[in-house]
Design an enzyme around this catalytic site. Structure first.
Site, mmCIF file in Angstrom:
data_model
loop_
_atom_site.group_PDB
_atom_site.id
_atom_site.type_symbol
_atom_site.label_atom_id
_atom_site.label_comp_id
_atom_site.label_asym_id
_atom_site.label_seq_id
_atom_site.Cartn_x
_atom_site.Cartn_y
_atom_site.Cartn_z
ATOM 1 N N ASP A 535 0.865 -1.183 0.000
ATOM 2 C CA ASP A 535 0.000 0.000 0.000
ATOM 3 C C ASP A 535 0.901 1.232 0.000
ATOM 4 O O ASP A 535 1.572 1.532 0.992
ATOM 5 C CB ASP A 535 -0.882 -0.046 1.266
ATOM 6 C CG ASP A 535 -1.870 1.101 1.332
ATOM 7 O OD1 ASP A 535 -1.660 2.120 0.645
ATOM 8 O OD2 ASP A 535 -2.852 0.975 2.092
ATOM 9 N N HIS A 536 0.907 1.939 -1.102
ATOM 10 C CA HIS A 536 1.855 3.050 -1.259
ATOM 11 C C HIS A 536 1.480 4.261 -0.405
ATOM 12 O O HIS A 536 2.230 5.221 -0.320
ATOM 13 C CB HIS A 536 1.924 3.445 -2.746
ATOM 14 C CG HIS A 536 3.255 4.020 -3.143
ATOM 15 N ND1 HIS A 536 4.338 4.081 -2.292
ATOM 16 C CD2 HIS A 536 3.686 4.564 -4.315
ATOM 17 C CE1 HIS A 536 5.356 4.652 -2.907
ATOM 18 N NE2 HIS A 536 4.990 4.950 -4.139
#
Ligand code: CAO
Length: 563
Positions: A535-536
């Site tokens: 999850d950036h």
């Protein structure tokens, strides 16, 4: 012989697990621990075993019904002493009597007023000899409760011609709603109830003149009725939850908007949708055969509100996402249409939610597992002695646990408002398991504290339970990170979707021998392709790179796992 109740055991706090399959029938000889029904919750399918041996004398649940811990499933006439719990005196005290009296017919018992009795008598008479009289009074059928329920809709009017199975009225309690179907084709002569009133089982609803030759059944029951299931004291008694017959989608309630006519939803849901002004075609149904449940409507409204007025307006206009056109594939050749399982549909909804909400980055690399594989091969005999199997999975779990410990951001979760990161001080890892019923992810707890042998056993145990639909919801909760291994199937790499609210997932592909340049020559090495999605919003490229590099080092030299 004593009769004993079988109740739903601890199912990990799952509320409203749905009965998706009945595995036994009344009259069957049941062995201790034999599976009676299959329940499916948001998280899992599970078989409910019998806690008694003997003859199944009552099966008190129906497909489509929702059960919770403690709900009574069946009554078993025990063959002898058994560890089963005794029937609760409040609900089945009579059942335990040595010689129980036969119970009166529910329709007749529930009819209290003289007029109602007369109507029901007429109905029964009609049913006995349809040729003599084609007129009947349709009573409220067995709705699984003696309580009065609200009559929220009369779907027909005097003079209407109805077909057998057409909905006549809609009943609703605080738990469920149901349509009462016409027992035969005919003409409505008189309506004996009014919308907004209360009715009980056996009360007369309307007079029907059946068409010549059409046989009349005395008491049409709403399709997947919960019937007269006894319920543990203190719990409300469920009435039929499904508002439509099991075999075929029901007709929409009379007042349903035309655009909703092909949507599979019960009348209460349609009514609620009308009140909210929601276009039902935009709502994904998670009920049996894709039926839209009240909960689906509620989450649709909640999500639309959360997304803000612009998105809500776009959704109302059908423009939240460009829709994929519905194609009639049969125009091009033969097709077969199958119904997706609830698990498949939930997985699809979760995948879409995670894909749309989580900005994914996926990195690819290969771990040199040559030494690991030599070591694993050397343990094959010992694994056999221990009665287990040693695949690469326990090593992957252990290596991820160490990499998670050293890179705690991968073991965090993002608070819903995005303001805080929650660092988990435990290392529980989910393992995606491919089962005939769909994809499930059991969670192995405290991976960092377990030995490779313990992990090997747990992998086998949980994968087996997953495939046998015996996982409890608790066994699928609490994960910090997930491993999805397609290693035994094949492929060079794939982009796994983060199992939010976790922030990372490792995809494992098939290991193969490859020539690897060691600085002087090409050496044959066993290389394992890995893909790490994250999850950036939480993990930046540097965090991802460090986690991945650590993981590769650990797998290349597993002595480091014990450091
Ligand atoms: N490369 C080469 N061989 C591999 C391998 C890999 N990466 N991973 C496993 N294998 C081998 C195993 O060693 C075993 O062979 P041996 O018995 O000779 O050692 C064989 O493949 C079968 O392994 P397995 O699949 O039974 O066991 P596992 O521990 O590797 O995996 C499980 C267990 C439950 C993860 C797996 O069976 C499974 O269900 N995978 C599918 C997961 C999935 O669907 N993911 C996608 C999710 S998104 O759609």
């Amino acid at each position: 012989m004593a009769k004993q109740q079988v109740t739903v055991p601890d199912i990990g706090g799952a509320e409203g697990a749905e009965v998706i399959e009945l595995l036994v029938a009344v009259g069957d000889e049941i062995a201790l621990d034999q599976s009676l029904i299959v329940l499916e919750s948001d998280k899992a399918s599970m078989e409910i075993p019998s806690t008694a041996a003997g003859t199944l004398v009552e099966l008190l649940v129906a497909e489509g019904q929702e059960l919770a811990e403690g709900s009574v499933v069946a009554i078993i006439e025990a063959a002898g002493d058994s560890p089963a719990q005794q029937a609760a005196p409040s609900s089945v005290a009579d059942e335990s009597e040595p010689e129980p009296e036969p119970e009166p017919e529910p329709e007749q018992e529930a009819t209290s007023e003289p007029q109602a009795a007369a109507h029901v008598e007429a109905a029964v008479a009609s049913a006995v000899s349809p040729a003599q009289s084609a007129e009947q009074v349709v009573p409220v059928p067995d709705i699984g409760t003696d309580e009065a329920v609200e009559l929220i809709e009369v779907c027909v009017k005097v003079g209407d011609a109805v077909a057998e199975g057409d909905s006549l009225v809609v009943l609703e309690s605080d738990k469920a709603s149901m349509e009462v179907p016409a027992p035969a084709a005919g003409e409505v002569l008189e309506i004996l109830v009014a919308e907004g009133g209360s009715v009980k089982q056996g009360d007369p609803l309307l007079r029907l003149q059946s068409v010549a030759g059409d046989s009349i059944a005395p008491a049409p029951a709403p399709a997947p009725a919960a019937a007269s299931a006894p319920v543990p004291a203190g719990q409300p008694k469920p009435i039929a939850k499904a508002a439509v017959p099991a075999a075929a989608p029901a007709k929409p309630a009379a007042a349903a908007p035309a655009s909703n006519k092909d949507i599979y939803a019960g009348p209460a849901v349609r009514k609620l949708a009308r009140e909210f002004g929601v276009e039902l075609g935009l709502v994904t149904g998670t009920g049996p055969r894709g039926r839209i449940l009240k909960e689906d409507l509620q989450s649709f409204v909640q999500n639309s509100l959360k997304a803000g007025p612009a998105a809500a307006a776009a959704a109302a206009a059908g423009g939240a996402l460009p829709t994929i056109p519905d194609i009639d594939f049969s125009a091009f050749g033969e097709v077969e249409i199958t119904q997706r399982s609830k698990l498949d549909k939930l997985t699809a909804a979760n995948m879409q939610r995670n894909w749309l909400n989580v900005p994914h980055v996926t990195q690819f690399d290969e771990a040199d597992i040559t030494e690991l594989e030599v070591f694993r091969a050397s343990l094959k005999a010992e694994a056999e002695q221990r009665g287990t199997r040693l695949t690469p999975m326990p090593f992957l779990l252990k290596a991820c646990a160490v990499a998670l410990r050293d890179n705690p951001k991968f073991c965090s979760g993002l608070a819903a408002d995005g303001e805080q990161l929650v660092y988990k001080k435990y290392i529980h890892i989910g393992m995606a398991v491919d089962t005939p019923a769909g994809l499930v992810v059991p969670v192995i707890r405290d991976v960092d504290k377990k030995t490779i042998w313990e992990l090997a056993e747990e992998v086998l145990l949980l994968a087996g339970k997953a495939r046998d639909r015996k996982l409890t919801p608790a066994q699928m909760q609490g994960g910090c990170f997930t491993i999805s291994s397609l290693g035994n199937i094949g492929g060079n790499g794939f982009t796994p979707i983060v199992n939010a609210p976790e922030v990372g997932i490792l995809g494992v592909s098939r290991a193969a021998m490859r020539p690897v340049w060691d600085g002087e020559v090409f050496a044959p090495r066993k290389m394992l392709p890995l893909s790490l999605s994250y999850d950036h919003r939480v993990i930046n490229g540097g965090d991802g790179g460090r986690f991945f590099a650590r993981l590769l080092t650990l797998l290349a030299d597993i002595r480091q796992l014990v450091m």
